[in-house]
Write a protein that holds these residues in place. Structure first.
Motif, PDB file in Angstrom:
ATOM      1  N   THR A 491       0.819  -1.223   0.000  1.00  0.00           N
ATOM      2  CA  THR A 491       0.000   0.000   0.000  1.00  0.00           C
ATOM      3  C   THR A 491       0.849   1.268   0.000  1.00  0.00           C
ATOM      4  OG1 THR A 491      -0.163  -0.095   2.418  1.00  0.00           O
ATOM      5  CG2 THR A 491      -1.927  -1.143   1.143  1.00  0.00           C
ATOM      6  N   THR A 492       2.098   1.174  -0.435  1.00  0.00           N
ATOM      7  CA  THR A 492       2.975   2.346  -0.457  1.00  0.00           C
ATOM      8  C   THR A 492       2.475   3.357  -1.490  1.00  0.00           C
ATOM      9  OG1 THR A 492       4.864   0.946   0.101  1.00  0.00           O
ATOM     10  CG2 THR A 492       5.342   3.146  -0.775  1.00  0.00           C
ATOM     11  N   PRO A 493       2.148   4.586  -1.064  1.00  0.00           N
ATOM     12  CA  PRO A 493       1.637   5.593  -2.002  1.00  0.00           C
ATOM     13  C   PRO A 493       2.650   5.894  -3.112  1.00  0.00           C
ATOM     14  CG  PRO A 493       1.271   6.273   0.267  1.00  0.00           C
ATOM     15  CD  PRO A 493       2.163   5.073   0.327  1.00  0.00           C
ATOM     16  N   MET A 494       2.183   6.071  -4.295  1.00  0.00           N
ATOM     17  CA  MET A 494       2.962   6.470  -5.465  1.00  0.00           C
ATOM     18  C   MET A 494       3.912   5.383  -5.988  1.00  0.00           C
ATOM     19  SD  MET A 494       1.939   9.380  -6.428  1.00  0.00           S
ATOM     20  CE  MET A 494       3.219   9.788  -7.612  1.00  0.00           C
ATOM     21  N   ALA A 495       3.967   4.225  -5.334  1.00  0.00           N
ATOM     22  CA  ALA A 495       4.886   3.182  -5.790  1.00  0.00           C
ATOM     23  C   ALA A 495       4.558   2.730  -7.212  1.00  0.00           C
ATOM     24  CB  ALA A 495       4.858   1.994  -4.833  1.00  0.00           C
ATOM     25  N   GLY A 496       3.271   2.609  -7.518  1.00  0.00           N
ATOM     26  CA  GLY A 496       2.872   2.184  -8.852  1.00  0.00           C
ATOM     27  C   GLY A 496       3.327   3.149  -9.926  1.00  0.00           C
ATOM     28  N   TRP A 497       3.201   4.445  -9.654  1.00  0.00           N
ATOM     29  CA  TRP A 497       3.629   5.442 -10.634  1.00  0.00           C
ATOM     30  C   TRP A 497       5.144   5.433 -10.809  1.00  0.00           C
ATOM     31  CZ3 TRP A 497       0.417   7.006 -14.002  1.00  0.00           C
ATOM     32  CH2 TRP A 497      -0.938   7.183 -13.686  1.00  0.00           C
ATOM     33  N   MET A 498       5.887   5.163  -9.747  1.00  0.00           N
ATOM     34  CA  MET A 498       7.337   5.106  -9.862  1.00  0.00           C
ATOM     35  C   MET A 498       7.769   3.883 -10.671  1.00  0.00           C
ATOM     36  SD  MET A 498       8.001   7.892  -8.523  1.00  0.00           S
ATOM     37  CE  MET A 498       9.768   7.786  -8.796  1.00  0.00           C
ATOM     38  N   VAL A 499       7.055   2.782 -10.517  1.00  0.00           N
ATOM     39  CA  VAL A 499       7.341   1.611 -11.353  1.00  0.00           C
ATOM     40  C   VAL A 499       7.035   1.936 -12.815  1.00  0.00           C
ATOM     41  CG1 VAL A 499       6.615  -0.747 -11.909  1.00  0.00           C
ATOM     42  CG2 VAL A 499       7.006  -0.097  -9.529  1.00  0.00           C
ATOM     43  N   ALA A 500       5.912   2.596 -13.055  1.00  0.00           N
ATOM     44  CA  ALA A 500       5.556   2.983 -14.423  1.00  0.00           C
ATOM     45  C   ALA A 500       6.616   3.914 -15.016  1.00  0.00           C
ATOM     46  CB  ALA A 500       4.184   3.658 -14.430  1.00  0.00           C
ATOM     47  N   ALA A 501       7.112   4.853 -14.205  1.00  0.00           N
ATOM     48  CA  ALA A 501       8.152   5.773 -14.676  1.00  0.00           C
ATOM     49  C   ALA A 501       9.435   5.017 -15.010  1.00  0.00           C
ATOM     50  CB  ALA A 501       8.425   6.831 -13.619  1.00  0.00           C
ATOM     51  N   GLY A 502       9.766   4.032 -14.191  1.00  0.00           N
ATOM     52  CA  GLY A 502      10.959   3.240 -14.457  1.00  0.00           C
ATOM     53  C   GLY A 502      10.837   2.433 -15.736  1.00  0.00           C
ATOM     54  N   ILE A 503       9.678   1.848 -15.964  1.00  0.00           N
ATOM     55  CA  ILE A 503       9.451   1.085 -17.192  1.00  0.00           C
ATOM     56  C   ILE A 503       9.554   2.011 -18.407  1.00  0.00           C
ATOM     57  CG2 ILE A 503       7.735  -0.193 -18.512  1.00  0.00           C
ATOM     58  CD1 ILE A 503       6.716  -1.364 -15.883  1.00  0.00           C
ATOM     59  N   ALA A 504       8.962   3.200 -18.294  1.00  0.00           N
ATOM     60  CA  ALA A 504       9.030   4.163 -19.398  1.00  0.00           C
ATOM     61  C   ALA A 504      10.474   4.574 -19.676  1.00  0.00           C
ATOM     62  CB  ALA A 504       8.182   5.392 -19.061  1.00  0.00           C
ATOM     63  N   ALA A 505      11.253   4.780 -18.610  1.00  0.00           N
ATOM     64  CA  ALA A 505      12.648   5.197 -18.774  1.00  0.00           C
ATOM     65  C   ALA A 505      13.474   4.114 -19.464  1.00  0.00           C
ATOM     66  CB  ALA A 505      13.257   5.524 -17.411  1.00  0.00           C
ATOM     67  N   ARG A 506      13.250   2.849 -19.107  1.00  0.00           N
ATOM     68  CA  ARG A 506      14.041   1.777 -19.726  1.00  0.00           C
ATOM     69  C   ARG A 506      13.652   1.563 -21.188  1.00  0.00           C
ATOM     70  NH1 ARG A 506      12.628  -3.688 -16.587  1.00  0.00           N
ATOM     71  NH2 ARG A 506      13.876  -4.634 -18.251  1.00  0.00           N
ATOM     72  N   VAL A 507      12.428   1.946 -21.564  1.00  0.00           N
ATOM     73  CA  VAL A 507      12.008   1.845 -22.964  1.00  0.00           C
ATOM     74  C   VAL A 507      12.573   2.998 -23.781  1.00  0.00           C
ATOM     75  CG1 VAL A 507      10.025   1.955 -24.513  1.00  0.00           C
ATOM     76  CG2 VAL A 507       9.914   0.538 -22.456  1.00  0.00           C
ATOM     77  N   LEU A 508      12.556   4.214 -23.223  1.00  0.00           N
ATOM     78  CA  LEU A 508      12.977   5.403 -23.965  1.00  0.00           C
ATOM     79  C   LEU A 508      14.493   5.588 -24.002  1.00  0.00           C
ATOM     80  CD1 LEU A 508      10.300   7.951 -22.672  1.00  0.00           C
ATOM     81  CD2 LEU A 508      10.385   6.827 -24.913  1.00  0.00           C
ATOM     82  N   ALA A 509      15.191   5.183 -22.925  1.00  0.00           N
ATOM     83  CA  ALA A 509      16.632   5.445 -22.833  1.00  0.00           C
ATOM     84  C   ALA A 509      17.423   4.876 -24.006  1.00  0.00           C
ATOM     85  CB  ALA A 509      17.176   4.924 -21.504  1.00  0.00           C
ATOM     86  N   PRO A 510      17.225   3.623 -24.430  1.00  0.00           N
ATOM     87  CA  PRO A 510      17.998   3.116 -25.571  1.00  0.00           C
ATOM     88  C   PRO A 510      17.737   3.884 -26.863  1.00  0.00           C
ATOM     89  CG  PRO A 510      17.003   1.304 -24.340  1.00  0.00           C
ATOM     90  CD  PRO A 510      16.381   2.567 -23.828  1.00  0.00           C
ATOM     91  N   ARG A 511      16.521   4.392 -27.037  1.00  0.00           N
ATOM     92  CA  ARG A 511      16.200   5.152 -28.239  1.00  0.00           C
ATOM     93  C   ARG A 511      16.871   6.525 -28.231  1.00  0.00           C
ATOM     94  NH1 ARG A 511       9.668   3.829 -28.787  1.00  0.00           N
ATOM     95  NH2 ARG A 511       9.895   1.535 -28.840  1.00  0.00           N
ATOM     96  N   LEU A 512      17.040   7.086 -27.036  1.00  0.00           N
ATOM     97  CA  LEU A 512      17.626   8.423 -26.920  1.00  0.00           C
ATOM     98  C   LEU A 512      19.145   8.393 -26.819  1.00  0.00           C
ATOM     99  CD1 LEU A 512      15.084  10.027 -24.391  1.00  0.00           C
ATOM    100  CD2 LEU A 512      15.182  10.362 -26.873  1.00  0.00           C
ATOM    101  N   PHE A 513      19.689   7.376 -26.138  1.00  0.00           N
ATOM    102  CA  PHE A 513      21.128   7.353 -25.856  1.00  0.00           C
ATOM    103  C   PHE A 513      21.863   6.157 -26.474  1.00  0.00           C
ATOM    104  CE2 PHE A 513      18.951   9.322 -22.203  1.00  0.00           C
ATOM    105  CZ  PHE A 513      19.475  10.602 -22.296  1.00  0.00           C
TER     106      PHE A 513
END
Length: 546
Positions: A491-513
């Motif tokens: 029940t940790t607040p915002m944990a789901g959004w942080m996981v979503a942000a991490g998934i988004a970062a790992r998808v976008l990072a190879p395309r950008l860098f």
């Protein structure tokens, strides 16, 4: 003061037995003194924070930092701590003592105390102490088997390894880790669970998606849909269904390896290492069940709970308690291996609810809840520590050196657990006299006093079905059902959004860098997790000291 470690620094090329390097000995005077001192500190801090705040911090990095600091003292006696392997032994001992003292010992003995059964406290402490030691030993045996592969994330272990490597090597790795560390600290200051972000950068994609989905649904089910998931026992039922399928999947892995071995001819078939891992897993599971059966007998008769049951019910209780403790351990291990979280409190509550529905008497339920709660934390923590060592030793570059390193880590962990037993034994009465126990203990006691409910049974059975289906669909490698249920239980607040942000970062990072950024992402993730852990530790100590 000898640490029995080579004085040369460790670079990207691992020290191996073939290079003439010898792994530091946990019982060497310097290492032993440091591990005992760190273990006392970790055990005291762990119990204090669990009793006052209801949380247990990760102290692994504190141990590594202590060893790093000593290594920079310009005295011959401290040169041995320059070895990353000596630092690995230090972080292994303190984390073992912290989680062992708090989660495996102090938490279980608070249950009979709150239930008014003071005479059960000491026998319970004796039983759960043995369970804790078996718990860690079983992970040592099961590590790098098909059920718990060394290549899987084990996020807190990766974070500790990256921190130790950065301290040893410096350069670009240190800069990337430092950036992650600052990011983790900054996010934690604003109450963001940055460890969730870091875990999502390194965990399996499907597992992280399931974990994040569970976290987000838990956060918004009530405000948006008006659903009280806990009242529906949805997370608990999902974990039961997924857990049962996971147990079957592990069994199929073992049997499949045996069949492969039977038909192997020449060079055909599975690799020898995979078969050996499956055989070791099978032997470990049999030993684990036998050990937990013996402990359940010790607890049932030592606490006097056996006198409140008929012979038939006693046999049923011993069998159920053994299986429940073992299944609890496996589920906590799987969840921690993939997500960095181990929902031990919640899974122990599930086994207790099932025990209540079976109809065991209150005395037996008190024993059951304490016993199952004691298994899992040491198992998961040992996995994190062995992952750290595995990465520092070159990911099995030299099998003999790897196995020796694991043995030394087991010794360091057992020192930490031994210190934890002593600390809890001499301090628990002080906390109990002040009315301080682990907050979750009150939930266990309330559940026992409430007794069985037909509605609870219906809910658990209903939601076990989708949990089983998701776990079956994902297979044993992805563990989607376990991770989804884990997210639903947290029940940790915002944990789901942080996981979503991490998934988004790992998808976008190879395309950008570029694709080469993957290595930097792992180091950055280790820093983010470490920063979150350090802030949580410091903040917890500060609040407890007020």
């Amino acid at each position: 003061m000898s640490t029995d470690a080579p004085n040369r620094a460790v670079t990207d090329v691992p020290h191996t037995a073939a290079d003439g390097a010898r792994h530091p000995r946990a019982l060497a005077p310097g290492n032993l003194i440091l591990t005992v001192v760190l273990s006392v500190f970790g055990a005291v801090v762990g119990v204090q924070l669990l009793a006052t705040l209801g949380v247990t911090p990760s102290t692994s990095l504190i141990g590594a930092l202590a060893a790093m600091t000593l290594a920079r003292v310009p005295l011959v006696a401290f040169r041995g701590f320059r070895s990353v392997h000596a630092q690995n032994l230090a972080q292994t001992s303190i984390s073992s003592a912290t989680f062992g003292a708090a989660n495996s010992l102090f938490l279980p003995i608070g249950i009979p105390f709150l239930f008014g059964m003071d005479d059960m406290v000491v026998p319970m402490l004796a039983g759960v102490s043995v369970a804790m030691l078996v718990d860690a030993w079983l992970l040592y045996r099961m590590y790098d088997t098909p059920a718990f592969p060394a290549k899987n994330p084990w996020p807190l272990g990766l974070a500790a390894a990256e921190a130790i490597k950065a301290g040893d090597q410096g350069g670009r790795r240190a800069k990337v880790l430092g950036l992650g560390l600052v990011t983790g600290l900054a996010g934690a200051v604003f109450s963001l669970p940055m460890s969730a972000f870091g875990v999502a950068l390194i965990g399996g994609f499907g597992a992280m998606a399931a974990f994040g989905a569970g976290l987000l649904f838990t956060q918004y089910a009530d405000p948006l849909l008006g659903l009280d998931l806990n009242a529906m026992y949805l997370p608990h039922g999902m974990m039961i269904g997924a857990g049962l399928v996971a147990l079957v999947q592990v069994g199929r892995t073992i049997l499949g390896a045996r069949r492969t071995n039977a038909v192997r001819a020449g060079s055909a078939g599975a690799p020898e290492g995979a078969e050996e891992g499956a055989r070791r897993l099978g032997r470990s599971m049999r030993l684990g069940l036998g050990a937990y059966l013996a402990i359940s007998v010790l607890l049932a008769f030592g606490t006097g709970a056996a006198t409140h049951m008929t012979p038939g019910m006693l046999i049923g209780f011993l069998v159920y308690a053994s299986v429940a403790a073992f299944l609890h351990e496996l589920l906590v291990g799987i969840a921690s291996m993939h997500s960095g979280w181990f929902p031990a409190f919640a899974i122990a509550l599930i086994t207790l609810l099932l025990g209540i529905l079976i109809g065991f008497p209150p005395e037996a339920l008190v024993v059951l809840s304490g016993f199952t709660a004691a298994t899992g934390p040491a198992f998961a923590d040992m996995g994190y520590d062995l992952k750290t060592g595995y990465l520092l030793r070159g990911e099995n570059a030299d099998p003999a050196f790897e196995l020796e390193g694991r043995r030394q880590q087991l010794i360091a962990a057992m020192i930490g657990f031994g210190v934890a037993i002593v600390v809890v034994l001499v301090s628990y009465r002080v906390f109990f006299d002040n009315g301080q126990t682990a907050p979750i203990d009150a939930a266990y006691v309330a559940a026992i006093k409430a007794g069985p409910s037909v509605e609870t049974a219906k809910h658990l059975a209903l939601w076990a079905v989708p949990g089983a289906i998701v776990q079956l669909a994902g297979g044993s490698k992805r563990q989607l059902g376990i991770l989804l249920a884990t997210g639903l239980l947290i029940t940790t607040p915002m944990a789901g959004w942080m996981v979503a942000a991490g998934i988004a970062a790992r998808v976008l990072a190879p395309r950008l860098f570029g694709r080469d950024v993957k290595g930097d992402l792992e180091v950055f993730a280790g820093g983010a997790i470490a920063g979150d852990a350090l802030y949580s530790f410091g903040n917890g100590v500060f609040k407890a000291a007020k």
